[in-house]
Design a protein around this motif. Structure first.
Motif, PDB file in Angstrom:
ATOM      1  N   GLU A  18       0.840  -1.198   0.000  1.00  0.00           N
ATOM      2  CA  GLU A  18       0.000   0.000   0.000  1.00  0.00           C
ATOM      3  C   GLU A  18       0.875   1.249   0.000  1.00  0.00           C
ATOM      4  O   GLU A  18       1.928   1.293   0.636  1.00  0.00           O
ATOM      5  CB  GLU A  18      -0.908   0.035   1.239  1.00  0.00           C
ATOM      6  N   GLU A  19       0.439   2.279  -0.768  1.00  0.00           N
ATOM      7  CA  GLU A  19       1.030   3.613  -0.684  1.00  0.00           C
ATOM      8  C   GLU A  19       0.183   4.415   0.301  1.00  0.00           C
ATOM      9  O   GLU A  19      -0.952   4.774  -0.004  1.00  0.00           O
ATOM     10  CB  GLU A  19       1.037   4.291  -2.063  1.00  0.00           C
ATOM     11  N   LEU A  20       0.689   4.677   1.489  1.00  0.00           N
ATOM     12  CA  LEU A  20      -0.081   5.335   2.545  1.00  0.00           C
ATOM     13  C   LEU A  20       0.326   6.802   2.669  1.00  0.00           C
ATOM     14  O   LEU A  20       1.496   7.155   2.548  1.00  0.00           O
ATOM     15  CB  LEU A  20       0.136   4.629   3.886  1.00  0.00           C
ATOM     16  N   ASP A  21      -0.675   7.646   2.895  1.00  0.00           N
ATOM     17  CA  ASP A  21      -0.449   9.083   3.099  1.00  0.00           C
ATOM     18  C   ASP A  21       0.218   9.288   4.457  1.00  0.00           C
ATOM     19  O   ASP A  21      -0.409   9.126   5.503  1.00  0.00           O
ATOM     20  CB  ASP A  21      -1.790   9.822   3.040  1.00  0.00           C
ATOM     21  N   ASP A  22       1.536   9.623   4.428  1.00  0.00           N
ATOM     22  CA  ASP A  22       2.254   9.731   5.710  1.00  0.00           C
ATOM     23  C   ASP A  22       2.003  11.053   6.426  1.00  0.00           C
ATOM     24  O   ASP A  22       2.584  11.312   7.473  1.00  0.00           O
ATOM     25  CB  ASP A  22       3.755   9.524   5.505  1.00  0.00           C
ATOM     26  N   ASP A  23       1.110  11.894   5.858  1.00  0.00           N
ATOM     27  CA  ASP A  23       0.774  13.157   6.533  1.00  0.00           C
ATOM     28  C   ASP A  23      -0.518  13.025   7.325  1.00  0.00           C
ATOM     29  O   ASP A  23      -0.914  13.954   8.021  1.00  0.00           O
ATOM     30  CB  ASP A  23       0.640  14.271   5.498  1.00  0.00           C
ATOM     31  N   LYS A  24      -1.193  11.861   7.217  1.00  0.00           N
ATOM     32  CA  LYS A  24      -2.429  11.642   7.964  1.00  0.00           C
ATOM     33  C   LYS A  24      -2.119  11.036   9.328  1.00  0.00           C
ATOM     34  O   LYS A  24      -1.136  10.304   9.480  1.00  0.00           O
ATOM     35  CB  LYS A  24      -3.359  10.677   7.206  1.00  0.00           C
ATOM     36  N   PRO A  25      -2.949  11.323  10.342  1.00  0.00           N
ATOM     37  CA  PRO A  25      -2.781  10.626  11.616  1.00  0.00           C
ATOM     38  C   PRO A  25      -3.092   9.146  11.466  1.00  0.00           C
ATOM     39  O   PRO A  25      -3.867   8.747  10.593  1.00  0.00           O
ATOM     40  CB  PRO A  25      -3.766  11.330  12.546  1.00  0.00           C
ATOM     41  N   VAL A  26      -2.498   8.348  12.333  1.00  0.00           N
ATOM     42  CA  VAL A  26      -2.615   6.895  12.213  1.00  0.00           C
ATOM     43  C   VAL A  26      -4.070   6.441  12.280  1.00  0.00           C
ATOM     44  O   VAL A  26      -4.471   5.516  11.568  1.00  0.00           O
ATOM     45  CB  VAL A  26      -1.768   6.211  13.310  1.00  0.00           C
ATOM     46  N   TYR A  27      -4.892   7.103  13.110  1.00  0.00           N
ATOM     47  CA  TYR A  27      -6.272   6.624  13.243  1.00  0.00           C
ATOM     48  C   TYR A  27      -7.045   6.770  11.935  1.00  0.00           C
ATOM     49  O   TYR A  27      -7.933   5.963  11.641  1.00  0.00           O
ATOM     50  CB  TYR A  27      -6.991   7.336  14.394  1.00  0.00           C
ATOM     51  N   LEU A  28      -6.718   7.796  11.111  1.00  0.00           N
ATOM     52  CA  LEU A  28      -7.378   7.922   9.812  1.00  0.00           C
ATOM     53  C   LEU A  28      -6.856   6.875   8.830  1.00  0.00           C
ATOM     54  O   LEU A  28      -7.614   6.347   8.010  1.00  0.00           O
ATOM     55  CB  LEU A  28      -7.161   9.329   9.253  1.00  0.00           C
ATOM     56  N   VAL A  29      -5.553   6.569   8.883  1.00  0.00           N
ATOM     57  CA  VAL A  29      -4.998   5.514   8.025  1.00  0.00           C
ATOM     58  C   VAL A  29      -5.657   4.176   8.359  1.00  0.00           C
ATOM     59  O   VAL A  29      -6.054   3.411   7.470  1.00  0.00           O
ATOM     60  CB  VAL A  29      -3.471   5.442   8.208  1.00  0.00           C
ATOM     61  N   VAL A  30      -5.791   3.873   9.662  1.00  0.00           N
ATOM     62  CA  VAL A  30      -6.423   2.624  10.092  1.00  0.00           C
ATOM     63  C   VAL A  30      -7.862   2.556   9.589  1.00  0.00           C
ATOM     64  O   VAL A  30      -8.303   1.544   9.032  1.00  0.00           O
ATOM     65  CB  VAL A  30      -6.379   2.511  11.633  1.00  0.00           C
ATOM     66  N   SER A  31      -8.603   3.651   9.749  1.00  0.00           N
ATOM     67  CA  SER A  31      -9.998   3.680   9.319  1.00  0.00           C
ATOM     68  C   SER A  31     -10.125   3.420   7.827  1.00  0.00           C
ATOM     69  O   SER A  31     -10.995   2.670   7.372  1.00  0.00           O
ATOM     70  CB  SER A  31     -10.623   5.037   9.688  1.00  0.00           C
ATOM     71  N   GLY A  32      -9.211   4.019   7.042  1.00  0.00           N
ATOM     72  CA  GLY A  32      -9.254   3.817   5.594  1.00  0.00           C
ATOM     73  C   GLY A  32      -8.959   2.374   5.206  1.00  0.00           C
ATOM     74  O   GLY A  32      -9.611   1.808   4.319  1.00  0.00           O
ATOM     75  N   LEU A  33      -7.975   1.744   5.856  1.00  0.00           N
ATOM     76  CA  LEU A  33      -7.633   0.354   5.531  1.00  0.00           C
ATOM     77  C   LEU A  33      -8.762  -0.600   5.917  1.00  0.00           C
ATOM     78  O   LEU A  33      -9.101  -1.515   5.152  1.00  0.00           O
ATOM     79  CB  LEU A  33      -6.344  -0.044   6.260  1.00  0.00           C
ATOM     80  N   VAL A  34      -9.350  -0.408   7.091  1.00  0.00           N
ATOM     81  CA  VAL A  34     -10.443  -1.274   7.534  1.00  0.00           C
ATOM     82  C   VAL A  34     -11.613  -1.179   6.567  1.00  0.00           C
ATOM     83  O   VAL A  34     -12.219  -2.191   6.180  1.00  0.00           O
ATOM     84  CB  VAL A  34     -10.882  -0.887   8.965  1.00  0.00           C
ATOM     85  N   SER A  35     -11.935   0.052   6.134  1.00  0.00           N
ATOM     86  CA  SER A  35     -13.046   0.239   5.208  1.00  0.00           C
ATOM     87  C   SER A  35     -12.732  -0.349   3.844  1.00  0.00           C
ATOM     88  O   SER A  35     -13.567  -1.005   3.224  1.00  0.00           O
ATOM     89  CB  SER A  35     -13.354   1.737   5.088  1.00  0.00           C
ATOM     90  N   HIS A  36     -11.485  -0.152   3.357  1.00  0.00           N
ATOM     91  CA  HIS A  36     -11.113  -0.610   2.018  1.00  0.00           C
ATOM     92  C   HIS A  36     -11.159  -2.136   1.915  1.00  0.00           C
ATOM     93  O   HIS A  36     -11.600  -2.680   0.894  1.00  0.00           O
ATOM     94  CB  HIS A  36      -9.713  -0.093   1.693  1.00  0.00           C
ATOM     95  N   TYR A  37     -10.696  -2.819   2.956  1.00  0.00           N
ATOM     96  CA  TYR A  37     -10.636  -4.276   2.897  1.00  0.00           C
ATOM     97  C   TYR A  37     -11.839  -4.948   3.565  1.00  0.00           C
ATOM     98  O   TYR A  37     -11.868  -6.171   3.688  1.00  0.00           O
ATOM     99  CB  TYR A  37      -9.332  -4.771   3.521  1.00  0.00           C
ATOM    100  N   GLY A  38     -12.843  -4.163   3.987  1.00  0.00           N
ATOM    101  CA  GLY A  38     -14.063  -4.727   4.536  1.00  0.00           C
ATOM    102  C   GLY A  38     -13.843  -5.611   5.749  1.00  0.00           C
ATOM    103  O   GLY A  38     -14.452  -6.680   5.855  1.00  0.00           O
ATOM    104  N   LEU A  39     -12.979  -5.183   6.648  1.00  0.00           N
ATOM    105  CA  LEU A  39     -12.680  -5.997   7.830  1.00  0.00           C
ATOM    106  C   LEU A  39     -13.844  -5.955   8.815  1.00  0.00           C
ATOM    107  O   LEU A  39     -14.626  -4.996   8.825  1.00  0.00           O
ATOM    108  CB  LEU A  39     -11.405  -5.507   8.502  1.00  0.00           C
TER     109      LEU A  39
END
Length: 466
Positions: A18-39
């Protein structure tokens, strides 16, 4: 937006790049990954390092020790998928002790002759019955082989309590984090740290564009950052920040004006690079006129081009060319650049080369008609910036502004009505927010001279009617 490459482990077998936006806080990165992969629903966190330590949810990825990318693990905070299941050890059965014999003492009833007779008869009957059966000699049972059998209490199984994982350390909820980011942005804005203010306001704006005054605060931060860059002659970057301001607030009049000036200045630079000195000179002059002074060092560019053109005309010779060269040297000398001695010396030399003009009879001046007086209007000035940073105050002199009021352009809810002394005040701006305002009379018509007046939070302004 900057990104960093990571290998994200969703399970032991499921790994993705994954290419992750390193300017976002971790909680937003986590939220995006969970939503993208339907966890499945749950509280997730990112883990990294050989020990798979949890990464703080409040930090941005570039602020963590893992900002350069690599392997990270996405799992439930309380029960990561790699954690072993707890083992419950069975405890040995406990054997209870022998139950002690207990004795109860019957109450002593009163004895009557009738009771005594009945007791004797009962005793005889019992004696006959006991003679027929075996009667044990002690509370312990005796087996037929003569061995004693001990009484044993029922077996009681003892088990240990089920092991549970320790709860994850608590993290702030999203609303708290947004509020903290907004407050940090306001603190940076007050310190005129525009880059930091933009970074915090952008986080809030991305979450909720209508949160408090974040839209106007983010636009003002971008605008002020652009002015800061312009004053350091970095016009290209300044233009990008004015464009960012207008993407957030398309009606930001100050940013519109700055964007126009920056565009003209960059066009002048391009024309000069392509050898179009006439076009470059026209644009540099125009941007200075719009700005009212030297715009980002435009005077130095104008000086150089004027000198080049004047030198060419001087070499070609001829009275007309020399007069034009003299005028160009004169303009260059009056620009106010650091060292204009070359232009001044050239003016003297060209003046000596010009032919002596023939005296011309003095013309009798034609009387000019009397000028028609200009209509009275409001003329604004800033007294100081000592008001509350969220407010603007105006005092009007020279006229009684009965029924008049002013409104901050684009923010109809921020307005103030003039009292009998000609004073009005309006609050509700972002901290030190730059705006324009308009003054209206009692009929709701714009007052002459009172439209599109630049101002900002904390300004105390004075307007004179003349």
């Amino acid at each position: 937006m900057s990104t960093t490459s990571f290998r994200v482990h969703l399970s032991e077998q499921h790994v993705v790049d994954e290419e992750l936006d390193d300017d976002k806080p971790v909680y937003l990165v986590v939220s995006g990954l969970v939503s993208h992969y339907g966890l499945p629903t749950g509280e997730y966190s990112l883990f990294a390092g050989p020990q798979r330590q949890r990464i703080s949810r409040e930090l941005r990825l570039r602020e963590t020790p893992y900002a350069n990318g690599g392997d990270i693990y996405l799992a439930l905070a309380r029960s990561p998928w790699w954690a072993p299941l707890p083992v419950v050890k069975p405890a040995p059965s406990a054997v209870g002790a022998k139950r002690p014999k207990t004795y109860s003492m019957p109450s002593r009833p009163s004895i009557t002759p009738r009771h005594a007779l009945l007791a004797v008869l009962a005793l005889l009957a019992i004696s006959l019955l006991l003679g027929m059966i075996f009667w044990p000699s002690s509370p312990s049972s005796v087996a037929s082989n003569g061995q004693a059998v001990s009484l044993v209490a029922p077996t009681t199984a003892v088990t240990e309590p089920t092991a549970t994982l320790l709860p994850a350390s608590p993290t702030p909820d999203l609303a708290t984090q947004v509020r903290t980011n907004y407050q940090n942005g306001m603190t940076a804005y007050a310190a005129e740290d525009w880059a930091t203010a933009v970074s915090y306001f952008q986080l809030v704006y991305s979450y909720d564009a209508n949160y408090s005054e974040v839209r106007s605060s983010l636009a003002a931060s971008y605008y002020n950052w652009g002015v800061y860059l312009r004053d350091r002659n970095d016009v290209g970057e300044a233009k990008a920040h004015f464009q960012a301001t207008l993407e957030i607030d398309p009606n930001h009049s100050l940013a519109q004006g700055e964007l126009e000036k920056a565009s003209i200045f960059l066009e002048a630079q391009a024309a000069a690079s392509n050898g179009d000195h006439g076009g470059a000179l026209e644009r540099y002059r125009r941007v200075n006129t719009l700005h009212g002074s030297d715009y980002a060092g435009a005077n130095a560019q104008i000086y150089e081009m004027l000198i080049v053109q004047a030198n060419v005309l001087r070499q070609e010779g001829g009275a007309a060319n020399l007069r034009q060269a003299y005028n160009l040297y004169s303009e260059a000398a009056n620009l106010g650049v650091g060292d204009s001695s070359y232009a001044q010396q050239s003016m003297l030399e060209v003046q000596q080369m010009l032919p002596t003009p023939t005296p011309v009879p003095t013309a009798v001046p034609t009387p000019r008609p009397t000028a028609v007086p200009e209509p009275a209007r409001l003329r604004f000035s800033v007294a100081n910036y000592n008001d509350d940073p969220h407010c603007i105050s105006i005092g009007i002199n020279g006229i009684v502004p009965a029924g008049w009021f002013f409104v901050v352009d684009g923010m109809g809810h921020v307005s103030g009505r003039f009292d009998g002394g000609g004073n009005a005040r309006a609050c509700g701006l972002g901290y030190g927010q730059e705006v324009t305002l308009t003054v209206f009379d009692g009929n709701g018509s714009r007052v002459l001279g009172g439209g599109g007046i630049p101002s900002r939070g904390s300004a105390i302004m004075v307007a004179t009617w003349r």
